[in-house]
Scaffold this motif. Structure first.
Motif, PDB file in Angstrom:
ATOM      1  N   PRO A   1       0.870  -1.136  -0.080  1.00 12.03           N
ATOM      2  CA  PRO A   1       0.013   0.040   0.101  1.00 12.03           C
ATOM      3  C   PRO A   1       0.865   1.099   0.059  1.00 12.03           C
ATOM      4  CG  PRO A   1      -0.119  -0.985   2.076  1.00 12.03           C
ATOM      5  CD  PRO A   1       0.516  -2.288   1.024  1.00 12.03           C
ATOM      6  N   VAL A   2       1.937   1.329   0.671  1.00 19.01           N
ATOM      7  CA  VAL A   2       2.949   2.446   0.846  1.00 19.01           C
ATOM      8  C   VAL A   2       3.349   2.679  -0.518  1.00 19.01           C
ATOM      9  CG1 VAL A   2       4.929   3.225   1.209  1.00 19.01           C
ATOM     10  CG2 VAL A   2       3.335   2.325   3.225  1.00 19.01           C
ATOM     11  N   ASN A   3       3.798   1.748  -1.439  1.00 15.59           N
ATOM     12  CA  ASN A   3       4.321   1.712  -2.679  1.00 15.59           C
ATOM     13  C   ASN A   3       3.295   2.414  -3.894  1.00 15.59           C
ATOM     14  OD1 ASN A   3       7.302   1.297  -3.264  1.00 15.59           O
ATOM     15  ND2 ASN A   3       6.740  -0.275  -1.963  1.00 15.59           N
ATOM     16  N   SER A   4       1.986   1.764  -3.404  1.00 22.28           N
ATOM     17  CA  SER A   4       0.875   2.367  -4.475  1.00 22.28           C
ATOM     18  C   SER A   4       0.495   3.668  -4.400  1.00 22.28           C
ATOM     19  CB  SER A   4      -0.194   1.101  -4.303  1.00 22.28           C
ATOM     20  OG  SER A   4      -0.948   1.542  -2.925  1.00 22.28           O
ATOM     21  N   SER A   5       0.829   4.350  -3.101  1.00 22.29           N
ATOM     22  CA  SER A   5       0.344   5.647  -2.971  1.00 22.29           C
ATOM     23  C   SER A   5       1.408   6.749  -3.081  1.00 22.29           C
ATOM     24  CB  SER A   5      -0.297   5.546  -1.629  1.00 22.29           C
ATOM     25  OG  SER A   5       0.457   5.343  -0.580  1.00 22.29           O
ATOM     26  N   MET A   6       2.651   6.179  -2.571  1.00 26.89           N
ATOM     27  CA  MET A   6       3.618   7.413  -2.487  1.00 26.89           C
ATOM     28  C   MET A   6       3.775   8.113  -3.937  1.00 26.89           C
ATOM     29  SD  MET A   6       6.986   5.980  -0.157  1.00 26.89           S
ATOM     30  CE  MET A   6       7.280   4.703  -1.268  1.00 26.89           C
ATOM     31  N   LEU A   7       3.609   7.337  -4.978  1.00 25.17           N
ATOM     32  CA  LEU A   7       4.028   7.546  -6.325  1.00 25.17           C
ATOM     33  C   LEU A   7       2.757   8.988  -6.860  1.00 25.17           C
ATOM     34  CD1 LEU A   7       5.722   7.009  -8.977  1.00 25.17           C
ATOM     35  CD2 LEU A   7       3.814   5.762  -9.618  1.00 25.17           C
ATOM     36  N   ALA A   8       1.978   8.899  -6.034  1.00 23.86           N
ATOM     37  CA  ALA A   8       0.793   9.965  -6.404  1.00 23.86           C
ATOM     38  C   ALA A   8       1.337  11.418  -6.438  1.00 23.86           C
ATOM     39  CB  ALA A   8      -0.141  10.093  -5.329  1.00 23.86           C
TER      40      ALA A   8
ATOM     41  N   VAL B   1      -2.125   3.447   3.232  1.00 27.27           N
ATOM     42  CA  VAL B   1      -2.190   4.009   1.966  1.00 27.27           C
ATOM     43  C   VAL B   1      -2.319   5.554   2.241  1.00 27.27           C
ATOM     44  CG1 VAL B   1      -3.557   4.278  -0.001  1.00 27.27           C
ATOM     45  CG2 VAL B   1      -3.285   2.091   0.922  1.00 27.27           C
ATOM     46  N   VAL B   2      -2.883   6.175   3.013  1.00 27.30           N
ATOM     47  CA  VAL B   2      -3.138   7.543   3.068  1.00 27.30           C
ATOM     48  C   VAL B   2      -2.077   8.183   3.641  1.00 27.30           C
ATOM     49  CG1 VAL B   2      -5.707   7.563   2.861  1.00 27.30           C
ATOM     50  CG2 VAL B   2      -4.287   7.348   4.912  1.00 27.30           C
ATOM     51  N   ILE B   3      -1.074   7.586   4.152  1.00 22.49           N
ATOM     52  CA  ILE B   3       0.044   7.987   4.439  1.00 22.49           C
ATOM     53  C   ILE B   3       1.224   8.206   3.409  1.00 22.49           C
ATOM     54  CG2 ILE B   3       2.151   7.808   6.032  1.00 22.49           C
ATOM     55  CD1 ILE B   3       0.474   6.201   8.091  1.00 22.49           C
ATOM     56  N   GLY B   4       0.872   7.434   2.320  1.00 23.54           N
ATOM     57  CA  GLY B   4       2.053   7.492   1.285  1.00 23.54           C
ATOM     58  C   GLY B   4       2.115   8.644   0.468  1.00 23.54           C
ATOM     59  N   PRO B   5       1.117   9.451   0.138  1.00 20.89           N
ATOM     60  CA  PRO B   5       1.174  10.730  -0.464  1.00 20.89           C
ATOM     61  C   PRO B   5       2.232  11.704   0.395  1.00 20.89           C
ATOM     62  CG  PRO B   5      -0.928  10.155  -0.997  1.00 20.89           C
ATOM     63  CD  PRO B   5      -0.414   9.151   0.043  1.00 20.89           C
ATOM     64  N   THR B   6       1.696  11.774   1.736  1.00 21.85           N
ATOM     65  CA  THR B   6       2.586  12.676   2.822  1.00 21.85           C
ATOM     66  C   THR B   6       3.973  12.215   2.582  1.00 21.85           C
ATOM     67  OG1 THR B   6       0.649  13.084   3.820  1.00 21.85           O
ATOM     68  CG2 THR B   6       2.682  13.567   4.920  1.00 21.85           C
ATOM     69  N   LEU B   7       4.417  10.719   2.704  1.00 19.96           N
ATOM     70  CA  LEU B   7       5.593  10.411   2.891  1.00 19.96           C
ATOM     71  C   LEU B   7       6.386  10.544   1.657  1.00 19.96           C
ATOM     72  CD1 LEU B   7       7.890   8.828   4.077  1.00 19.96           C
ATOM     73  CD2 LEU B   7       6.557   6.572   3.495  1.00 19.96           C
ATOM     74  N   GLY B   8       5.502  10.287   0.497  1.00 26.14           N
ATOM     75  CA  GLY B   8       6.212  10.722  -0.783  1.00 26.14           C
ATOM     76  C   GLY B   8       6.618  12.031  -1.209  1.00 26.14           C
ATOM     77  N   GLY B   9       5.825  12.894  -0.684  1.00 23.84           N
ATOM     78  CA  GLY B   9       5.977  14.230  -0.949  1.00 23.84           C
ATOM     79  C   GLY B   9       7.348  14.686   0.201  1.00 23.84           C
ATOM     80  N   VAL B  10       7.400  14.123   1.389  1.00 23.93           N
ATOM     81  CA  VAL B  10       8.670  14.524   1.724  1.00 23.93           C
ATOM     82  C   VAL B  10       9.858  14.056   1.315  1.00 23.93           C
ATOM     83  CG1 VAL B  10       9.845  14.109   4.157  1.00 23.93           C
ATOM     84  CG2 VAL B  10       7.233  14.583   3.939  1.00 23.93           C
ATOM     85  N   LEU B  11       9.882  12.814   0.843  1.00 17.23           N
ATOM     86  CA  LEU B  11      10.900  12.018   0.227  1.00 17.23           C
ATOM     87  C   LEU B  11      11.190  12.641  -0.838  1.00 17.23           C
ATOM     88  CD1 LEU B  11      10.093   8.298   0.514  1.00 17.23           C
ATOM     89  CD2 LEU B  11      11.998   9.599   1.708  1.00 17.23           C
ATOM     90  N   VAL B  12      10.492  13.383  -1.810  1.00 18.56           N
ATOM     91  CA  VAL B  12      10.602  13.828  -3.240  1.00 18.56           C
ATOM     92  C   VAL B  12      11.124  15.169  -2.684  1.00 18.56           C
ATOM     93  CG1 VAL B  12       9.658  15.225  -5.094  1.00 18.56           C
ATOM     94  CG2 VAL B  12       8.995  13.114  -4.474  1.00 18.56           C
ATOM     95  N   GLY B  13      10.997  15.830  -1.477  1.00 18.70           N
ATOM     96  CA  GLY B  13      11.555  17.222  -1.320  1.00 18.70           C
ATOM     97  C   GLY B  13      12.837  17.088  -0.588  1.00 18.70           C
TER      98      GLY B  13
ATOM     99  N   ALA C   1       0.746  19.192  -1.253  1.00 16.25           N
ATOM    100  CA  ALA C   1      -0.480  18.267  -1.620  1.00 16.25           C
ATOM    101  C   ALA C   1      -0.433  16.999  -0.776  1.00 16.25           C
ATOM    102  CB  ALA C   1      -0.308  18.028  -3.029  1.00 16.25           C
ATOM    103  N   GLY C   2       1.091  16.534  -0.522  1.00 21.80           N
ATOM    104  CA  GLY C   2       0.924  15.059   0.291  1.00 21.80           C
ATOM    105  C   GLY C   2       0.567  15.671   1.780  1.00 21.80           C
ATOM    106  N   LEU C   3       0.845  16.594   2.190  1.00 20.29           N
ATOM    107  CA  LEU C   3       0.507  17.132   3.601  1.00 20.29           C
ATOM    108  C   LEU C   3      -0.923  17.524   3.882  1.00 20.29           C
ATOM    109  CD1 LEU C   3       3.598  19.516   4.490  1.00 20.29           C
ATOM    110  CD2 LEU C   3       2.963  17.210   5.549  1.00 20.29           C
ATOM    111  N   MET C   4      -1.516  17.859   2.679  1.00 17.71           N
ATOM    112  CA  MET C   4      -3.077  18.311   2.845  1.00 17.71           C
ATOM    113  C   MET C   4      -3.965  16.895   2.885  1.00 17.71           C
ATOM    114  SD  MET C   4      -3.813  21.369   2.464  1.00 17.71           S
ATOM    115  CE  MET C   4      -2.398  21.481   3.676  1.00 17.71           C
ATOM    116  N   LEU C   5      -3.147  15.728   2.707  1.00 20.03           N
ATOM    117  CA  LEU C   5      -3.653  14.435   2.919  1.00 20.03           C
ATOM    118  C   LEU C   5      -3.584  13.720   4.158  1.00 20.03           C
ATOM    119  CD1 LEU C   5      -3.518  12.693  -0.622  1.00 20.03           C
ATOM    120  CD2 LEU C   5      -5.445  14.157   0.389  1.00 20.03           C
TER     121      LEU C   5
END
Length: 452
Positions: free
Chosen positions: A22-29, A149-161, A299-303
């Motif tokens: 689930p983390v890998n399916s959502s971080m990509l968002a 799953v919903v942590i993924g976008p937030t985690l992904g946003g931090v990792l990308v940053g 956007a990740g933090l908003m989720l």
């Protein structure tokens, strides 16, 4: 000395392993836009990174689940998590978008072993320790596998940053190493189950994969010119029915499945739930970036409120035996979320975006937990791994339908009119889910409870 009570040493590797998918399916968002910029690829091409994981996971989940039932959880868990590490290394050095797609396929296959392994071992351990339904363990698994799953976008946003878009892929290397160490140390060794081609049913597996592949490729790009994909799916499905009805050890026991209407209803609820969830996860996140003008990190933090509420709801309700009530509340919340999406535009205040995310956490925390508990009670214990794999397949079938709907709603960019079209389709699925819960007389008000 004979061990009594549920072996809690199993929980860390099972939870961590089940988190990978689930983390890998959502971080990509939140990373699709920077990846597209890096490779000069339009959204239509970066979307293959999403669909590659969907296809690999949807097909491999029940296959690996069946292998877990036959060969034991430890072997499949260790092999799967090792493949996750290989996928992370490949993505770290991927020179093109095509190589990234290959890494996502490997990642999808690798992450498929952990969840059916977890359900298999939880059932086995519950039977050994005399628990009817280990509610506490199932709740923790639900939080790790779906609410996260919903942590993924937030985690992904931090990792990308912090480390750029490649960081969302390479983070799988340390995660895989941790899973391998914990799995090697804590998962029980099981006797090899004598098998042969007849027992594993390779023809059934191939026909099942061909059916899903044809159906899902068509759903990803539903056009009249792609009629041959529907034909492939239909022919493979017919072959699957003929084969499985004659096989001594069928991969999918259609006779048992057809006679288990409660389980079929659970699978249907799972599909509808995740059409809405993934459309929200990807479509809404795209709109936040392209129309509302938020960065991937913001956007990740908003989720983030979605994940906080979902985890809180799962923790608060996980040990409660109510089943129908959870599904009713989750379905009503989904309908409300879709209605609120219709009120958004490019100038919508941040507080409204936060409210929508928080409300979306309610069905995230309730629906998956209830469907997972229903499956635990409804599935044949001897096929718990493959049944759990099919539940995940239904999840990704919903995700692929949501991907097709999102692509149709946003043909050029994620604008507000497209978001409203997407919200209407999501609302229709949410209403259908609510109706299915209301009319399903086989759905018990509650399940038997234990406190593990």
């Amino acid at each position: 000395m004979t061990r009594t009570g549920f072996d809690r040493g199993l929980i860390p590797p099972l939870i961590l392993g089940s988190l990978l998918n689930p983390v890998n399916s959502s971080m990509l968002a939140v990373a699709l836009v920077p990846i597209g910029i890096a490779f000069g690829a339009p959204p239509a091409e970066t979307a293959y990174l999403v669909s590659a994981l969907y296809l690999a996971t949807a097909i491999a989940q029940p296959v690996l689940g069946r292998l877990v039932d036959l060969y034991g959880a430890r072997r499949l868990y260790l092999a799967g998590t090792a493949l996750v590490g290989v996928a992370g290394v490949l993505a770290a050095f991927a020179p093109s978008l095509g190589w990234l797609v290959v890494s996502r396929v490997l990642l999808g296959i690798g992450t498929c072993a952990a969840y059916p392994s977890a359900m298999h071992l939880i059932r086995r351990e519950a039977d050994r320790s005399g628990l009817t339904t280990p509610a506490g363990v199932l709740t923790m698994l639900s939080v790790a596998t779906q609410t996260v799953v919903v942590i993924g976008p937030t985690l992904g946003g931090v990792l990308v940053g912090v480390g750029g878009w490649r960081a969302i892929f390479t983070v799988n290397v340390p995660l895989a190493i941790a899973c391998l160490v914990l799995g090697w140390m804590r998962l029980p060794r099981e006797r090899t189950v004598p098998t042969g081609p007849g027992r594993t049913d390779p023809p059934g597996m191939v026909l099942f994969a061909a059916t899903l592949l044809g159906l899902m490729l068509f759903l990803m790009r539903p056009q009249p010119a792609h009629w041959y994909l529907v034909a492939l799916a239909v022919l493979a499905a017919v072959g699957l029915v003929v084969r499985e009805r004659r096989a001594a050890e069928p991969f999918v026991d259609l006779r048992v499945l057809a006679g288990n209407r409660p389980l079929l209803a659970t699978y249907s609820r799972q599909v509808l739930s995740y059409v809405v969830s993934y459309a929200l996860l990807y479509g809404y996140t795209l709109w936040l970036q392209q129309t509302r003008g938020l960065s991937p990190t913001v956007a990740g933090l908003m989720l983030l409120p979605m994940s906080a509420v979902a985890i809180g709801v799962s923790a608060a309700t996980g040990r409660r035996p109510e089943l129908r009530g959870k599904l009713l509340a989750g379905s009503v919340a989904l309908v409300a979320v879709c209605a609120l999406l219709l009120t958004l535009d490019a100038r919508s205040p941040i507080w409204l975006i936060v409210v929508i995310a928080a409300l979306a956490g309610v069905p995230q925390g309730l629906n998956n937990l209830a469907n997972q508990n229903a499956l635990y009670a409804q599935a044949d214990p001897e096929r718990m791994g493959s049944s759990a794999g099919l539940l995940r397949t239904c999840m990704y079938l919903g995700a692929i339908v949501s991907s097709a709907v999102t692509a149709a709603a946003f043909p050029v960019s994620a604008d507000t009119p497209g978001l409203h079209v997407l919200a209407l389709v999501m609302g229709g699925c949410a209403v259908a889910l609510l109706a299915l819960v209301v009319v399903d007389r086989s759905l018990p008000a509650r399940v038997s409870r234990s406190t593990a």
